[in-house]
Scaffold this motif. Structure first.
Motif, PDB file in Angstrom:
ATOM      1  N   ALA A  31      26.085  57.478  96.671  1.00 27.19           N
ATOM      2  CA  ALA A  31      24.864  57.973  96.026  1.00 27.19           C
ATOM      3  C   ALA A  31      24.432  59.297  96.640  1.00 27.19           C
ATOM      4  O   ALA A  31      24.027  60.227  95.927  1.00 27.19           O
ATOM      5  N   LEU A  32      24.531  59.406  97.965  1.00 29.54           N
ATOM      6  CA  LEU A  32      24.148  60.654  98.636  1.00 29.54           C
ATOM      7  C   LEU A  32      25.069  61.810  98.257  1.00 29.54           C
ATOM      8  O   LEU A  32      24.646  62.971  98.251  1.00 29.54           O
ATOM      9  N   ALA A  33      26.320  61.502  97.950  1.00 24.67           N
ATOM     10  CA  ALA A  33      27.288  62.546  97.606  1.00 24.67           C
ATOM     11  C   ALA A  33      26.894  63.305  96.344  1.00 24.67           C
ATOM     12  O   ALA A  33      27.349  64.433  96.112  1.00 24.67           O
ATOM     13  N   ALA A  52      19.569  59.440  92.235  1.00 19.42           N
ATOM     14  CA  ALA A  52      20.553  59.312  93.314  1.00 19.42           C
ATOM     15  C   ALA A  52      19.893  58.788  94.591  1.00 19.42           C
ATOM     16  O   ALA A  52      20.449  57.927  95.290  1.00 19.42           O
ATOM     17  N   LEU A  53      18.701  59.277  94.889  1.00 13.95           N
ATOM     18  CA  LEU A  53      17.970  58.797  96.067  1.00 13.95           C
ATOM     19  C   LEU A  53      17.585  57.329  95.914  1.00 13.95           C
ATOM     20  O   LEU A  53      17.656  56.545  96.866  1.00 13.95           O
ATOM     21  N   ALA A 101      28.284  44.079 103.533  1.00 17.30           N
ATOM     22  CA  ALA A 101      27.523  45.135 104.196  1.00 17.30           C
ATOM     23  C   ALA A 101      28.284  46.456 104.153  1.00 17.30           C
ATOM     24  O   ALA A 101      27.692  47.518 103.892  1.00 17.30           O
ATOM     25  N   GLN A 102      29.589  46.410 104.374  1.00 13.13           N
ATOM     26  CA  GLN A 102      30.409  47.631 104.331  1.00 13.13           C
ATOM     27  C   GLN A 102      30.460  48.203 102.922  1.00 13.13           C
ATOM     28  O   GLN A 102      30.423  49.428 102.735  1.00 13.13           O
ATOM     29  N   GLN A 103      30.544  47.328 101.930  1.00 17.51           N
ATOM     30  CA  GLN A 103      30.559  47.792 100.534  1.00 17.51           C
ATOM     31  C   GLN A 103      29.252  48.509 100.190  1.00 17.51           C
ATOM     32  O   GLN A 103      29.255  49.573  99.555  1.00 17.51           O
ATOM     33  N   LEU A 104      28.130  47.918 100.615  1.00 22.28           N
ATOM     34  CA  LEU A 104      26.824  48.521 100.335  1.00 22.28           C
ATOM     35  C   LEU A 104      26.662  49.840 101.084  1.00 22.28           C
ATOM     36  O   LEU A 104      26.044  50.782 100.559  1.00 22.28           O
ATOM     37  N   TYR A 105      27.206  49.919 102.272  1.00 20.80           N
ATOM     38  CA  TYR A 105      27.195  51.172 103.036  1.00 20.80           C
ATOM     39  C   TYR A 105      27.930  52.265 102.258  1.00 20.80           C
ATOM     40  O   TYR A 105      27.430  53.397 102.124  1.00 20.80           O
ATOM     41  N   GLN A 106      29.085  51.935 101.705  1.00 19.75           N
ATOM     42  CA  GLN A 106      29.840  52.913 100.916  1.00 19.75           C
ATOM     43  C   GLN A 106      29.082  53.285  99.644  1.00 19.75           C
ATOM     44  O   GLN A 106      29.090  54.452  99.226  1.00 19.75           O
TER      45      GLN A 106
END
Length: 295
Positions: A272-274, A206-207, A262-267
């Motif tokens: 992944a962090l979730a 995940a990280l 960029a917004q897609q990659l941010y999401q």
């Protein structure tokens, strides 16, 4: 979600780097000056930040994280020195100052980069860890070597040079940036993991997914800023990628779709962090900082 510890970690790694350079046995004053000039020139310190933020989240101590954090910044600084050389990108400015080969000379810049690369591995191998075993130290050395070498950053740089003035597609562009930029960003979370006592492969995966998305988002935003920002804000020549006919996301997708990317990659990074059973607010805030930064 503010990035509360960014300035704290920036100052911490700066102090570590200064101390490491001061402790060097005297060989050649001009070479050491060139190393110091580039290593201590400032910057966002993205990779050290990720080592500290991920490592503390996982329960590692700041003391143990100092080694890999400093080592990654030494590798990054070496890559910038060589990237700026006439044979590579031929840039005159870095972080608002003359590039190393302009402030000194080309031969000294090459040697400064070489010396910083070697210093990085020395740092990891000789750092006085308190809670990190020998096997993990060896794995850190392996990870850093892979991330910075042929199958990582250097390989990506070679692809970047080969794709200049060439037609490319999105898949090729992402592969290049996952190596050139993303490999060291992924390495940061991997080294942080190795400084902790965590052993769940799914959490490491995940990280890695978070860092992979973050690395691409970082590059997309860099490409956008090369168009929308200015030289003074960037600290390097604005429009240099366009002038050099480099492969970029705006060139391939258009500016609007690059911003959507960029917004897609941010999401993707947030998703992944979730999957992690930890307080990820600091990392979530940092992901937002990456796509909203102006330099």
């Amino acid at each position: 979600m503010p990035v509360q510890h960014l300035p704290v970690y920036q100052q911490r790694v700066e102090a570590q780097l200064q101390q490491l350079l001061t402790a060097r046995a005297h060989t050649d004053a001009r070479l050491l000056d060139a190393m110091s000039y580039s290593l201590l020139l400032g910057g966002k310190r993205v990779r050290p930040y990720l080592v500290y933020a991920c490592g503390t989240m996982l329960g590692a101590t700041l003391h143990d994280l100092d080694g890999p954090a400093a080592a990654l910044e030494a590798i990054h600084s070496y890559s910038l020195i060589h990237d700026d050389l006439p044979a590579m990108d031929n840039d005159d400015l870095r972080r608002g100052k003359p590039t190393c080969h302009k402030a000194f000379d080309e031969a000294t810049a090459i040697l400064a980069g070489d010396a910083l690369q070697a210093l990085a591995f020395d740092i990891i191998a000789s750092h006085p860890y308190q809670h990190v075993g020998t096997a993990s130290i060896v794995r850190m050395l392996q990870q850093l070597a892979r991330a910075s070498g042929y199958n990582g950053m250097c390989g990506g740089q070679a692809i970047d040079l080969a794709q200049t003035n060439q037609r490319t597609n999105l898949q090729q562009l992402e592969r290049m940036h996952r190596l050139k930029t993303g490999a060291l960003i992924e390495c940061a979370v991997e080294l942080a993991w190795l400084c902790s006592s965590k052993q769940h492969p799914a959490e490491l995966a995940a990280l890695q997914a978070f860092a992979g998305a973050l690395g691409l988002a970082f590059q997309v935003q860099d490409d956008i800023l090369d168009i929308e920002s200015d030289t003074q804000t960037l600290g390097k020549p604005q429009g240099s990628d366009t002038k050099a006919n480099k492969s970029t996301y705006p060139a391939l997708l258009g500016l609007t779709q690059a911003k959507q990317k960029a917004q897609q990659l941010y999401q993707d990074a947030l998703n992944a962090l979730a999957a992690l059973p930890y307080n990820t607010d600091e990392l979530r805030g940092f992901a937002k900082y990456i796509i909203e930064r102006k330099f």
